[in-house]
Motif scaffolding. Structure first.
Motif, PDB file in Angstrom:
ATOM      1  N   ALA A  31       2.380  -0.044  11.059  1.00  0.00           N
ATOM      2  CA  ALA A  31       1.433   1.048  11.289  1.00  0.00           C
ATOM      3  C   ALA A  31       0.099   0.789  10.585  1.00  0.00           C
ATOM      4  O   ALA A  31      -0.909   1.404  10.906  1.00  0.00           O
ATOM      5  CB  ALA A  31       2.019   2.373  10.813  1.00  0.00           C
ATOM      6  N   GLU A  32       0.097  -0.126   9.622  1.00  0.00           N
ATOM      7  CA  GLU A  32      -1.126  -0.396   8.850  1.00  0.00           C
ATOM      8  C   GLU A  32      -2.101  -1.322   9.575  1.00  0.00           C
ATOM      9  O   GLU A  32      -3.301  -1.313   9.284  1.00  0.00           O
ATOM     10  CB  GLU A  32      -0.776  -1.027   7.494  1.00  0.00           C
ATOM     11  CG  GLU A  32      -0.083  -0.076   6.546  1.00  0.00           C
ATOM     12  CD  GLU A  32       0.345  -0.791   5.270  1.00  0.00           C
ATOM     13  OE1 GLU A  32      -0.512  -1.393   4.591  1.00  0.00           O
ATOM     14  OE2 GLU A  32       1.544  -0.762   4.947  1.00  0.00           O
ATOM     15  N   GLU A  73      -5.439 -10.571   5.716  1.00  0.00           N
ATOM     16  CA  GLU A  73      -6.771 -11.169   5.523  1.00  0.00           C
ATOM     17  C   GLU A  73      -7.714 -10.233   4.776  1.00  0.00           C
ATOM     18  O   GLU A  73      -8.631 -10.683   4.088  1.00  0.00           O
ATOM     19  CB  GLU A  73      -7.370 -11.553   6.877  1.00  0.00           C
ATOM     20  CG  GLU A  73      -6.670 -12.762   7.490  1.00  0.00           C
ATOM     21  CD  GLU A  73      -7.167 -13.060   8.880  1.00  0.00           C
ATOM     22  OE1 GLU A  73      -8.190 -13.746   9.008  1.00  0.00           O
ATOM     23  OE2 GLU A  73      -6.526 -12.593   9.851  1.00  0.00           O
ATOM     24  N   LYS A  74      -7.487  -8.913   4.915  1.00  0.00           N
ATOM     25  CA  LYS A  74      -8.359  -7.954   4.234  1.00  0.00           C
ATOM     26  C   LYS A  74      -7.997  -7.786   2.765  1.00  0.00           C
ATOM     27  O   LYS A  74      -8.813  -7.324   1.973  1.00  0.00           O
ATOM     28  CB  LYS A  74      -8.319  -6.600   4.958  1.00  0.00           C
ATOM     29  CG  LYS A  74      -9.045  -6.638   6.300  1.00  0.00           C
ATOM     30  CD  LYS A  74      -8.965  -5.323   7.036  1.00  0.00           C
ATOM     31  CE  LYS A  74      -9.898  -4.293   6.472  1.00  0.00           C
ATOM     32  NZ  LYS A  74      -9.883  -3.044   7.259  1.00  0.00           N
ATOM     33  N   TYR A  75      -6.759  -8.130   2.413  1.00  0.00           N
ATOM     34  CA  TYR A  75      -6.301  -7.989   1.021  1.00  0.00           C
ATOM     35  C   TYR A  75      -5.707  -9.314   0.547  1.00  0.00           C
ATOM     36  O   TYR A  75      -4.527  -9.393   0.209  1.00  0.00           O
ATOM     37  CB  TYR A  75      -5.292  -6.826   0.920  1.00  0.00           C
ATOM     38  CG  TYR A  75      -5.883  -5.514   1.377  1.00  0.00           C
ATOM     39  CD1 TYR A  75      -6.547  -4.673   0.476  1.00  0.00           C
ATOM     40  CD2 TYR A  75      -5.853  -5.132   2.721  1.00  0.00           C
ATOM     41  CE1 TYR A  75      -7.144  -3.494   0.900  1.00  0.00           C
ATOM     42  CE2 TYR A  75      -6.447  -3.955   3.151  1.00  0.00           C
ATOM     43  CZ  TYR A  75      -7.084  -3.144   2.241  1.00  0.00           C
ATOM     44  OH  TYR A  75      -7.678  -1.979   2.665  1.00  0.00           O
ATOM     45  N   PRO A  76      -6.529 -10.363   0.511  1.00  0.00           N
ATOM     46  CA  PRO A  76      -5.993 -11.708   0.285  1.00  0.00           C
ATOM     47  C   PRO A  76      -5.395 -11.939  -1.104  1.00  0.00           C
ATOM     48  O   PRO A  76      -4.452 -12.720  -1.237  1.00  0.00           O
ATOM     49  CB  PRO A  76      -7.215 -12.612   0.522  1.00  0.00           C
ATOM     50  CG  PRO A  76      -8.404 -11.745   0.297  1.00  0.00           C
ATOM     51  CD  PRO A  76      -7.989 -10.370   0.748  1.00  0.00           C
ATOM     52  N   LYS A 116      -4.255  -6.746   7.806  1.00  0.00           N
ATOM     53  CA  LYS A 116      -4.185  -6.450   6.375  1.00  0.00           C
ATOM     54  C   LYS A 116      -4.072  -7.685   5.465  1.00  0.00           C
ATOM     55  O   LYS A 116      -4.709  -7.719   4.414  1.00  0.00           O
ATOM     56  CB  LYS A 116      -3.073  -5.444   6.080  1.00  0.00           C
ATOM     57  CG  LYS A 116      -3.346  -4.055   6.673  1.00  0.00           C
ATOM     58  CD  LYS A 116      -4.661  -3.474   6.195  1.00  0.00           C
ATOM     59  CE  LYS A 116      -5.130  -2.278   6.994  1.00  0.00           C
ATOM     60  NZ  LYS A 116      -5.565  -2.553   8.387  1.00  0.00           N
ATOM     61  N   ARG A 158      -0.247 -12.603  14.723  1.00  0.00           N
ATOM     62  CA  ARG A 158      -1.558 -12.590  14.064  1.00  0.00           C
ATOM     63  C   ARG A 158      -1.421 -12.232  12.583  1.00  0.00           C
ATOM     64  O   ARG A 158      -2.096 -12.801  11.719  1.00  0.00           O
ATOM     65  CB  ARG A 158      -2.488 -11.565  14.741  1.00  0.00           C
ATOM     66  CG  ARG A 158      -3.891 -11.628  14.144  1.00  0.00           C
ATOM     67  CD  ARG A 158      -4.737 -10.377  14.339  1.00  0.00           C
ATOM     68  NE  ARG A 158      -5.922 -10.451  13.479  1.00  0.00           N
ATOM     69  CZ  ARG A 158      -6.796  -9.486  13.324  1.00  0.00           C
ATOM     70  NH1 ARG A 158      -6.673  -8.355  13.976  1.00  0.00           N
ATOM     71  NH2 ARG A 158      -7.823  -9.625  12.498  1.00  0.00           N
ATOM     72  N   ASN A 205      -0.479   0.290  -3.678  1.00  0.00           N
ATOM     73  CA  ASN A 205      -1.857  -0.191  -3.844  1.00  0.00           C
ATOM     74  C   ASN A 205      -1.865  -1.664  -3.457  1.00  0.00           C
ATOM     75  O   ASN A 205      -1.138  -2.466  -4.042  1.00  0.00           O
ATOM     76  CB  ASN A 205      -2.272  -0.007  -5.319  1.00  0.00           C
ATOM     77  CG  ASN A 205      -3.746  -0.274  -5.565  1.00  0.00           C
ATOM     78  OD1 ASN A 205      -4.322  -1.196  -4.980  1.00  0.00           O
ATOM     79  ND2 ASN A 205      -4.357   0.515  -6.432  1.00  0.00           N
ATOM     80  N   LEU A 206      -2.677  -2.000  -2.485  1.00  0.00           N
ATOM     81  CA  LEU A 206      -2.681  -3.369  -1.955  1.00  0.00           C
ATOM     82  C   LEU A 206      -3.758  -4.232  -2.636  1.00  0.00           C
ATOM     83  O   LEU A 206      -4.027  -5.348  -2.222  1.00  0.00           O
ATOM     84  CB  LEU A 206      -2.904  -3.322  -0.437  1.00  0.00           C
ATOM     85  CG  LEU A 206      -2.328  -4.423   0.466  1.00  0.00           C
ATOM     86  CD1 LEU A 206      -0.922  -4.800   0.109  1.00  0.00           C
ATOM     87  CD2 LEU A 206      -2.414  -4.017   1.933  1.00  0.00           C
ATOM     88  N   VAL A 207      -4.383  -3.691  -3.697  1.00  0.00           N
ATOM     89  CA  VAL A 207      -5.441  -4.436  -4.382  1.00  0.00           C
ATOM     90  C   VAL A 207      -5.073  -4.709  -5.850  1.00  0.00           C
ATOM     91  O   VAL A 207      -4.860  -5.847  -6.262  1.00  0.00           O
ATOM     92  CB  VAL A 207      -6.795  -3.680  -4.330  1.00  0.00           C
ATOM     93  CG1 VAL A 207      -7.909  -4.532  -4.926  1.00  0.00           C
ATOM     94  CG2 VAL A 207      -7.150  -3.270  -2.907  1.00  0.00           C
ATOM     95  N   CYS A 208      -4.990  -3.636  -6.627  1.00  0.00           N
ATOM     96  CA  CYS A 208      -5.004  -3.767  -8.094  1.00  0.00           C
ATOM     97  C   CYS A 208      -3.782  -4.424  -8.724  1.00  0.00           C
ATOM     98  O   CYS A 208      -3.909  -5.067  -9.768  1.00  0.00           O
ATOM     99  CB  CYS A 208      -5.229  -2.409  -8.715  1.00  0.00           C
ATOM    100  SG  CYS A 208      -6.617  -1.541  -7.978  1.00  0.00           S
ATOM    101  N   GLY A 245       0.816  -1.206   0.000  1.00  0.00           N
ATOM    102  CA  GLY A 245       0.000   0.000   0.000  1.00  0.00           C
ATOM    103  C   GLY A 245       0.855   1.265   0.000  1.00  0.00           C
ATOM    104  O   GLY A 245       2.086   1.205   0.076  1.00  0.00           O
TER     105      GLY A 245
END
Lengths: 230, 230
Positions: free
Chosen positions: B157-158, B164-167, B162, B193, B136-139, B51
């Motif tokens: 800091a994120e 699990e949210k951006y698999p 993250k 975790r 960018n942690l998605v595209c 990201g």
């Protein structure tokens, strides 16, 4: 065919741009209609945008804690995430109505997804709707979701160059929140440079420095939320 | 027409998905060809993803400082950003060859953009190419760019949720770097975790905890970079 590498990327890109334009235009019309509906119901819809881990959900948690009973009665949240319902659970734990939208591979919310999420929310008595977008500082920029105000959140851990590196997001912002201010002593982050960078993109953009953890700056933030300036 | 809200979003989405599939397939073929070319030149190409403000460029700076003269001679970097050449300047200041790609509204690099950037780089003597994607942690996930290894960087800091949210990003990673470890005392971040979340998505994914600022964990990182495990 590309004149440099001989591949067909340019045809693909041109098709992509054509489809994107029609999607953006469709979304713009849908978002305007949604914004009118929300305004007609007296609902102030605030879009919350920023990269992954910028502190959007933590800011909402701190906001609802400050509001106390008022929050549970009159606030509602739509949480956009690619996966998991972690953020919706955090909001629900504050007693606030929330609908989670799992976008899967989609990198942003759009007016259509928000309208569907609204079907899952009881809006009776709600005066403010928060639309927390997918953590992404690029793609949500050109997709309004029916919000009438947009807040872009950038944490001090991300770096003071972010407004200039992600100008499209800043160009559509009504407020810049510089978050995680409690970390300022431990990172190289020049608040003035960050704000100056944002105002190069959007002159006069209001900016607040906030820490959801320490509570610093929350008063100004709550005043802005209530429309009292900031 | 959508059965719930009566709009034409579904037709638009279906056209988008069709175009996206053809783009992804075209990119996949292009990236494979590029990866073969790079391998034929003996170049180890490493994709660096994460990201905004995850610390990708700081990790490269620390890496090149550790390598010293070796870096200037045998490393090269492609920097992807929506706007500005800030990161390319930081890399150039380390004496390392760098090409900046300004993607504008595009939210990721692709094999085509990387191939064009390679035309701007003198690759004589280069043994390793870094491809730092747009923050960018998605595209960028489904767009290989010719790299043979992928590193996903997530800063403490994120937040530890993250992966699990951006698999999708984690699913394609060869290494998870948990960055900005010097901030661990000041944030709520559970390293175990975070790694556990990543391994739910990609079992056995190697993970390193690193601070470019303090130098903690850099030895293991440099060993991984050199292919000595990690």
């Amino acid at each position: 065919m590309c004149g440099v590498c001989g591949c067909e990327q340019e045809q693909h890109d041109s098709r992509r741009v054509t489809v994107e334009r029609s999607l953006l235009e469709h979304n713009r019309v849908h978002a305007e209609s949604l914004a009118k509906q929300l305004a007609a119901h007296g609902i102030d819809a605030i879009g919350l945008l920023g990269g992954p881990g910028a502190g959007k959900t933590a800011l909402l948690e701190a906001t609802f804690e400050s509001f106390g009973r008022e929050a549970a009665a009159s606030e509602a949240v739509i949480e956009g995430d690619c996966a998991t319902d972690f953020d919706a659970r955090r909001i629900a734990a504050k007693g606030v109505r929330v609908a989670q939208v799992a976008t899967g591979s989609l990198c942003h919310l759009d007016a259509h997804l928000v309208e569907h999420a609204l079907h899952d929310l009881d809006l009776a008595g709600v005066g403010r709707l928060w639309i927390e977008n997918v953590g992404n500082l690029v793609c949500p920029a050109p997709f309004p979701c029916g919000e009438n105000r947009r807040v872009v959140v950038i944490s001090v851990a991300e770096g003071d160059d972010k407004p200039e590196k992600y100008p499209a997001m800043i160009a559509g912002a009504d407020l810049l929140v510089i978050s995680k201010a409690d970390l300022l002593p431990y990172v190289d982050f020049d608040v003035a440079r960050c704000i100056e960078g944002a105002r190069k993109v959007r002159p006069g953009l209001p900016a607040l420095v906030v820490s959801a953890r320490s509570g610093a700056g929350l008063d100004s933030w709550l005043a802005w939320v209530r429309g009292e300036g900031g």
